[in-house]
Motif scaffolding. Sequence first.
Motif, mmCIF file in Angstrom:
data_model
loop_
_atom_site.group_PDB
_atom_site.id
_atom_site.type_symbol
_atom_site.label_atom_id
_atom_site.label_comp_id
_atom_site.label_asym_id
_atom_site.label_seq_id
_atom_site.Cartn_x
_atom_site.Cartn_y
_atom_site.Cartn_z
ATOM 1 N N MET A 21 -12.104 -17.489 -9.161
ATOM 2 C CA MET A 21 -10.662 -17.348 -8.957
ATOM 3 C C MET A 21 -9.847 -17.574 -10.228
ATOM 4 O O MET A 21 -8.809 -18.247 -10.208
ATOM 5 C CB MET A 21 -10.177 -18.308 -7.855
ATOM 6 N N CYS A 22 -10.311 -17.031 -11.353
ATOM 7 C CA CYS A 22 -9.475 -17.034 -12.559
ATOM 8 C C CYS A 22 -8.180 -16.304 -12.219
ATOM 9 O O CYS A 22 -8.192 -15.309 -11.491
ATOM 10 C CB CYS A 22 -10.200 -16.345 -13.705
ATOM 11 N N SER A 23 -7.063 -16.781 -12.726
ATOM 12 C CA SER A 23 -5.768 -16.296 -12.246
ATOM 13 C C SER A 23 -5.506 -14.839 -12.581
ATOM 14 O O SER A 23 -4.708 -14.182 -11.909
ATOM 15 C CB SER A 23 -4.641 -17.172 -12.811
ATOM 16 N N TYR A 24 -6.171 -14.281 -13.611
ATOM 17 C CA TYR A 24 -5.933 -12.902 -14.016
ATOM 18 C C TYR A 24 -6.849 -11.909 -13.308
ATOM 19 O O TYR A 24 -6.661 -10.699 -13.402
ATOM 20 C CB TYR A 24 -6.159 -12.748 -15.528
ATOM 21 N N CYS A 25 -7.877 -12.370 -12.592
ATOM 22 C CA CYS A 25 -9.011 -11.522 -12.223
ATOM 23 C C CYS A 25 -8.924 -10.996 -10.794
ATOM 24 O O CYS A 25 -8.719 -11.750 -9.838
ATOM 25 C CB CYS A 25 -10.317 -12.288 -12.423
ATOM 26 N N THR A 57 -5.836 -23.736 -25.397
ATOM 27 C CA THR A 57 -6.045 -24.569 -24.213
ATOM 28 C C THR A 57 -4.938 -24.355 -23.181
ATOM 29 O O THR A 57 -5.201 -24.319 -21.973
ATOM 30 C CB THR A 57 -6.099 -26.056 -24.614
ATOM 31 N N ARG A 58 -3.706 -24.175 -23.658
ATOM 32 C CA ARG A 58 -2.587 -23.959 -22.729
ATOM 33 C C ARG A 58 -2.767 -22.669 -21.931
ATOM 34 O O ARG A 58 -2.556 -22.635 -20.714
ATOM 35 C CB ARG A 58 -1.276 -23.913 -23.517
ATOM 36 N N VAL A 59 -3.173 -21.604 -22.614
ATOM 37 C CA VAL A 59 -3.389 -20.328 -21.929
ATOM 38 C C VAL A 59 -4.616 -20.404 -21.022
ATOM 39 O O VAL A 59 -4.619 -19.872 -19.906
ATOM 40 C CB VAL A 59 -3.532 -19.179 -22.950
ATOM 41 N N LEU A 60 -5.671 -21.078 -21.464
ATOM 42 C CA LEU A 60 -6.861 -21.241 -20.636
ATOM 43 C C LEU A 60 -6.536 -21.953 -19.330
ATOM 44 O O LEU A 60 -7.085 -21.626 -18.269
ATOM 45 C CB LEU A 60 -7.934 -22.021 -21.399
ATOM 46 N N GLU A 61 -5.622 -22.911 -19.402
ATOM 47 C CA GLU A 61 -5.198 -23.602 -18.180
ATOM 48 C C GLU A 61 -4.459 -22.645 -17.259
ATOM 49 O O GLU A 61 -4.686 -22.640 -16.038
ATOM 50 C CB GLU A 61 -4.314 -24.796 -18.534
ATOM 51 N N ALA A 62 -3.579 -21.817 -17.824
ATOM 52 C CA ALA A 62 -2.844 -20.830 -17.015
ATOM 53 C C ALA A 62 -3.801 -19.802 -16.411
ATOM 54 O O ALA A 62 -3.567 -19.285 -15.321
ATOM 55 C CB ALA A 62 -1.790 -20.133 -17.874
ATOM 56 N N MET A 63 -4.880 -19.525 -17.116
ATOM 57 C CA MET A 63 -5.885 -18.587 -16.626
ATOM 58 C C MET A 63 -6.815 -19.211 -15.582
ATOM 59 O O MET A 63 -7.606 -18.511 -14.962
ATOM 60 C CB MET A 63 -6.750 -18.084 -17.788
ATOM 61 N N ARG A 64 -6.755 -20.533 -15.437
ATOM 62 C CA ARG A 64 -7.623 -21.284 -14.524
ATOM 63 C C ARG A 64 -9.093 -21.126 -14.917
ATOM 64 O O ARG A 64 -9.967 -20.931 -14.068
ATOM 65 C CB ARG A 64 -7.425 -20.861 -13.072
ATOM 66 N N THR A 67 -3.864 -11.070 -7.421
ATOM 67 C CA THR A 67 -4.336 -12.201 -8.213
ATOM 68 C C THR A 67 -3.317 -13.338 -8.194
ATOM 69 O O THR A 67 -2.134 -13.136 -7.878
ATOM 70 C CB THR A 67 -4.586 -11.791 -9.672
ATOM 71 N N ARG A 68 -3.757 -14.526 -8.575
ATOM 72 C CA ARG A 68 -2.857 -15.680 -8.646
ATOM 73 C C ARG A 68 -1.762 -15.442 -9.679
ATOM 74 O O ARG A 68 -0.612 -15.830 -9.461
ATOM 75 C CB ARG A 68 -3.664 -16.940 -8.999
#
Length: 528
Positions: A202-206, A334-341, A407-408
């Motif tokens: 469940m990555c937010s972009y996928c 790291t900030r974007v990775l968090e938004a991407m889950r 997507t999320r």
Amino acid sequence: SGKRGPVAFAVVCRASAVPASREKPSARPLRDSPAVLYHPCVFIAVYLETYGCQMNVNDTEIAWAILQKSGYTRTKEADVILLVTCSVRDKAEQAIWNRLQHLKALKARRRQACLPLRIGILGCMAERLKEEILHREKLVDIVAGPDAYRDLPRLLAVAQSGQQAANVLLSLDETYADILPVQTSAGGKTAFVSIMRGCDNMCSYCIVPFTRGRERSRPIASILQEVKILSDQGVKEVTLLGQNVNSFRDMSEVQFQSAAAPVLSRGFSTVYKAKPGGLRFAHLLDQVSRIDPEMRIRFTSPHPKDFPDEVLQLIQERHNICKQLHLPAQSGSTRVLEAMRRGYTREAYLELVQHVRNSIPGVSLSSDFIAGFCGETEEDHQQTVSLLREVRYNVGFLFAYSMRQKTRAYHRLQDDVPADVKRRRLEELITVFREEAARANEAMVGQSQLVLVEGPSKRSASELCGRNDGNIKVIFPDADTEDAGGCKALVRAQPGDYVLVKVTSASSQTLKGILLCRTTLSRSAACH
């Protein structure tokens, strides 16, 4: 993932009656229809085109196996054209819409000639856009999602009666484990073997969890059987496929259902609860690698969170498991990775990279990156640039972000990076990747590389091409050479042979060299 261009082949079938009693309750045509009957001498030719990732190539082979079992054979003519589609990015979907416009004119001409042409959309795009596909200009006759390929013969029969037919129901257990995919390239020396379907990350972009459903794994016994058959057919390299291969979990054997859940890579987390029980990826990889010592084993695509030490140790120990890993980072911020889950920080990812390189000396690394994700700043982008320089990948897949419905990110975030900024950032990432990949590949100049011969080079009939252990293309002269086994007569390398090539030059994507000798995978491993 859109990493491959379209692949096409055709099949033909002698149509027969389709009794209504054989229809599955979970797979219905778009609207109710009577039983579909055809004269037994009518032929229906079916042509398949594959777009997108390696999973779609494998899906095409599964679909063809199902059609073949129903009596279909290949032909150059087509009464039905089926497009196996990708929905991961907007560009992949636009390719299908453009193709449909070309087919529209062909369908009109066939209608005038009283030879109706039926068009079908299969795969992820069918799952995501069923209603739009069916209703846009009434062009498409058949829609089948990734879990509906068993229903293709019935859907084709309904379409031949002049009605639209659709089945996009997702399954919690469909793995096509009992279907041996039919290789679309006869005599090919490489093959893909699907070991699981769906994804739970469940990555937010996928879009994948919504188009291919939840994770479910094939029983190990069925995978081993397929790999053994491929080995007997002369296949020399198998790639184990899945959306998240290293979270493989076979629950078919009762004695392993209470096994403990594996520990994630250090510094990594996941949005779903740990799943205890089952035979895991390390066990599968161990068993697959034992089938044929002359067969290379690769796997893709993994998630960085699922790399226990036993998997890394196995790769290091087994001579026929390629020393090549795909570690999709997606961003260096790291900030974007968090938004991407994604479940990790930049620091945790870099720590994993170092651990992998310590565990598997000389490992080749590849990765995926997204440029311009929601909220990405210029500073975030520069952190991705610096990650590319620090890791120095051998192979990379880089794309501009495109928002996908369901997507999320679609529900929670804003696609606020302008298109021109996305393009500029993507170009910068590609430039940096190529610079670093060229440096990484240049380090191999002067070394001998074991290469699996694929066939003639596309650019020169006097050269051959193949791939080394790190999955990098190698070009070398098609010339007589010695055999390392002691045969005095000179030989010519053929597709499926292993050869040693001394690298003389390198670019970001290709190695060039001189042919030293023909050898075997086992013999080469023994010499090193």
